[in-house]
Design a protein around this motif. Structure first.
Motif, PDB file in Angstrom:
ATOM      1  N   LYS A  19       0.842  -1.189   0.000  1.00 35.42           N
ATOM      2  CA  LYS A  19       0.000   0.000   0.000  1.00 35.42           C
ATOM      3  C   LYS A  19       0.884   1.247   0.000  1.00 35.42           C
ATOM      4  N   LYS A  20       0.681   2.071  -0.977  1.00 37.85           N
ATOM      5  CA  LYS A  20       1.514   3.255  -1.153  1.00 37.85           C
ATOM      6  C   LYS A  20       1.408   4.198   0.042  1.00 37.85           C
ATOM      7  N   TYR A  21       0.206   4.363   0.593  1.00 36.68           N
ATOM      8  CA  TYR A  21       0.025   5.319   1.689  1.00 36.68           C
ATOM      9  C   TYR A  21       0.740   4.887   2.966  1.00 36.68           C
ATOM     10  N   LEU A  22       1.092   3.593   3.044  1.00 38.70           N
ATOM     11  CA  LEU A  22       1.854   3.094   4.186  1.00 38.70           C
ATOM     12  C   LEU A  22       3.351   3.024   3.882  1.00 38.70           C
ATOM     13  N   GLY A  23       3.724   3.438   2.695  1.00 42.20           N
ATOM     14  CA  GLY A  23       5.140   3.423   2.314  1.00 42.20           C
ATOM     15  C   GLY A  23       5.699   2.020   2.184  1.00 42.20           C
ATOM     16  N   GLN A  24       4.859   1.056   1.786  1.00 36.34           N
ATOM     17  CA  GLN A  24       5.278  -0.344   1.750  1.00 36.34           C
ATOM     18  C   GLN A  24       6.005  -0.711   0.458  1.00 36.34           C
ATOM     19  N   HIS A  25       7.141  -1.366   0.614  1.00 40.91           N
ATOM     20  CA  HIS A  25       7.877  -1.994  -0.480  1.00 40.91           C
ATOM     21  C   HIS A  25       8.357  -3.329   0.077  1.00 40.91           C
ATOM     22  N   PHE A  26       7.749  -4.414  -0.342  1.00 39.73           N
ATOM     23  CA  PHE A  26       8.025  -5.713   0.265  1.00 39.73           C
ATOM     24  C   PHE A  26       9.302  -6.332  -0.295  1.00 39.73           C
ATOM     25  N   LEU A  27      10.209  -6.646   0.595  1.00 38.31           N
ATOM     26  CA  LEU A  27      11.442  -7.326   0.220  1.00 38.31           C
ATOM     27  C   LEU A  27      11.104  -8.744  -0.233  1.00 38.31           C
ATOM     28  N   LYS A  28      11.700  -9.163  -1.356  1.00 38.22           N
ATOM     29  CA  LYS A  28      11.422 -10.510  -1.862  1.00 38.22           C
ATOM     30  C   LYS A  28      12.690 -11.351  -2.016  1.00 38.22           C
ATOM     31  N   ASP A  29      13.823 -10.808  -1.631  1.00 36.90           N
ATOM     32  CA  ASP A  29      15.097 -11.529  -1.729  1.00 36.90           C
ATOM     33  C   ASP A  29      15.390 -12.238  -0.404  1.00 36.90           C
ATOM     34  N   GLU A  30      15.376 -13.556  -0.426  1.00 40.83           N
ATOM     35  CA  GLU A  30      15.566 -14.351   0.785  1.00 40.83           C
ATOM     36  C   GLU A  30      16.954 -14.166   1.403  1.00 40.83           C
ATOM     37  N   ASP A  31      17.974 -14.083   0.551  1.00 44.43           N
ATOM     38  CA  ASP A  31      19.345 -13.937   1.056  1.00 44.43           C
ATOM     39  C   ASP A  31      19.519 -12.627   1.811  1.00 44.43           C
ATOM     40  N   ILE A  32      18.945 -11.556   1.286  1.00 51.92           N
ATOM     41  CA  ILE A  32      19.041 -10.261   1.955  1.00 51.92           C
ATOM     42  C   ILE A  32      18.254 -10.276   3.255  1.00 51.92           C
ATOM     43  N   ALA A  33      17.098 -10.928   3.246  1.00 49.47           N
ATOM     44  CA  ALA A  33      16.297 -11.041   4.473  1.00 49.47           C
ATOM     45  C   ALA A  33      17.105 -11.734   5.567  1.00 49.47           C
ATOM     46  N   GLN A  34      17.792 -12.800   5.198  1.00 52.88           N
ATOM     47  CA  GLN A  34      18.599 -13.521   6.185  1.00 52.88           C
ATOM     48  C   GLN A  34      19.764 -12.662   6.675  1.00 52.88           C
ATOM     49  N   LYS A  35      20.369 -11.884   5.772  1.00 50.29           N
ATOM     50  CA  LYS A  35      21.465 -11.001   6.171  1.00 50.29           C
ATOM     51  C   LYS A  35      20.987  -9.945   7.158  1.00 50.29           C
ATOM     52  N   ILE A  36      19.782  -9.417   6.944  1.00 48.54           N
ATOM     53  CA  ILE A  36      19.234  -8.414   7.868  1.00 48.54           C
ATOM     54  C   ILE A  36      18.959  -9.046   9.226  1.00 48.54           C
ATOM     55  N   ALA A  37      18.394 -10.262   9.214  1.00 49.78           N
ATOM     56  CA  ALA A  37      18.142 -10.963  10.481  1.00 49.78           C
ATOM     57  C   ALA A  37      19.442 -11.165  11.244  1.00 49.78           C
ATOM     58  N   ASP A  38      20.515 -11.418  10.522  1.00 46.91           N
ATOM     59  CA  ASP A  38      21.811 -11.681  11.159  1.00 46.91           C
ATOM     60  C   ASP A  38      22.502 -10.416  11.662  1.00 46.91           C
ATOM     61  N   THR A  39      21.948  -9.237  11.345  1.00 47.60           N
ATOM     62  CA  THR A  39      22.562  -8.001  11.851  1.00 47.60           C
ATOM     63  C   THR A  39      22.369  -7.850  13.354  1.00 47.60           C
ATOM     64  N   LEU A  40      21.348  -8.496  13.899  1.00 47.92           N
ATOM     65  CA  LEU A  40      21.135  -8.451  15.350  1.00 47.92           C
ATOM     66  C   LEU A  40      22.106  -9.407  16.028  1.00 47.92           C
TER      67      LEU A  40
END
Length: 287
Positions: free
Chosen positions: A26-47
């Motif tokens: 939804k544009k009004y919520l500023g949503q852009h859904f990530l679809k790259d699994e490798d990047i998602a895992q890299k972000i999870a690993d930042t914690l």
């Protein structure tokens, strides 16, 4: 097709039901859904999850990051304003998750606005980390909200618009160094980790994204009046092309103080330590 957990590489990942339709951004919520699994895992690993176990994920959307967070030893709250995302997450990430069933972690999905939510209702006075693929239209507000809660937030990571992430991490002398840089770095160590390109999102944003990590300093007390510090920093950068002497005219400072060489400099030339020292001197100044 029913829901089930599929074991892969000694971990569990969720195989979503084929009967469930996708959540539309939804544009009004500023949503852009990530679809790259490798990047998602890299972000999870930042914690790094050092000395804390509670985590809040802001704007989980379709849960691409959520599922990698759930592989970790943590207690996760996924918070989103989008009712469609909440329904999808509750459908896709049920309490039958193996780690939840085993009592190793807790997981809940909350439909709420992070900017107006009382976090103590979730974690009391316990420490908690914050992560997410943050909606770009409120990402700066999320950072300022986090700073208000810094005594409970030892770690903060996630994805921003690239220029915002760079601004947060910029040091003195850099053109992007500003209010956000100083206020964040007064309390946290900043790391710009990696850049993410538009094509890995649905829909693709018109800008690049950047992932950062903030780690709270062991001694995050300013040693000066915090309200005055914020006022000095904001006033100085609101007229960033002027010298400190001219930008702080509204403070009615003594001539003796204004003779100091620091007043000949522009705000982007001052380090965080310089701003703290300046605030102390202003607090002790007598006209």
């Amino acid at each position: 097709m029913g829901k089930k957990w599929k074991k892969r590489k000694d971990d569990y990942t969720y195989k979503k039901s084929a009967e469930k339709g996708p959540v539309k951004a939804k544009k009004y919520l500023g949503q852009h859904f990530l679809k790259d699994e490798d990047i998602a895992q890299k972000i999870a690993d930042t914690l790094l999850l050092k000395d804390y176990k509670n985590v809040i994920e802001i704007g989980p959307g379709t849960g691409v990051l959520t599922k990698y967070l759930l592989l970790k030893d943590l207690n996760l709250v996924a918070m989103d304003l989008d009712a469609d995302s909440i329904i999808y997450l509750n459908h896709s990430f049920p309490l039958e998750h193996p780690k939840v069933l085993q009592g190793n972690i807790s997981f809940q999905v909350i439909e709420a606005d992070f900017l107006n939510y009382d976090m103590q209702t979730l974690f009391g006075k316990e420490q908690f980390g914050i992560t997410g693929n943050f909606p770009y239209n409120i990402s700066t507000q999320i950072v300022f909200k986090m700073l208000e809660m810094r005594e409970q937030v030892p770690e903060f990571s996630g994805m921003f618009q690239k220029e915002v992430a760079q601004r947060i991490c910029a040091t003195e002398g850099n053109k992007t160094y500003g209010i956000l840089s100083v206020l964040v770095q007064a309390f946290y160590t900043t790391e710009y980790l990696f850049t993410v390109h538009p094509q890995v999102f649905d829909p693709p944003p018109k800008v690049q994204s950047g992932v950062l990590r903030l780690t709270r300093k062991s001694d995050f007390e300013l040693g000066c009046d915090e309200k005055l510090f914020y006022r000095v920093v904001k006033t100085a950068f609101n007229q960033r092309r002027k010298t400190i002497r001219n930008s702080l005219k509204t403070f009615s400072l003594s001539d003796n103080l204004k003779e100091d060489v620091i007043f000949d400099q522009r705000p982007e030339q001052l380090s965080v330590a310089d701003f703290i020292a300046l605030t102390k001197r202003i607090a002790n100044d007598t006209v």
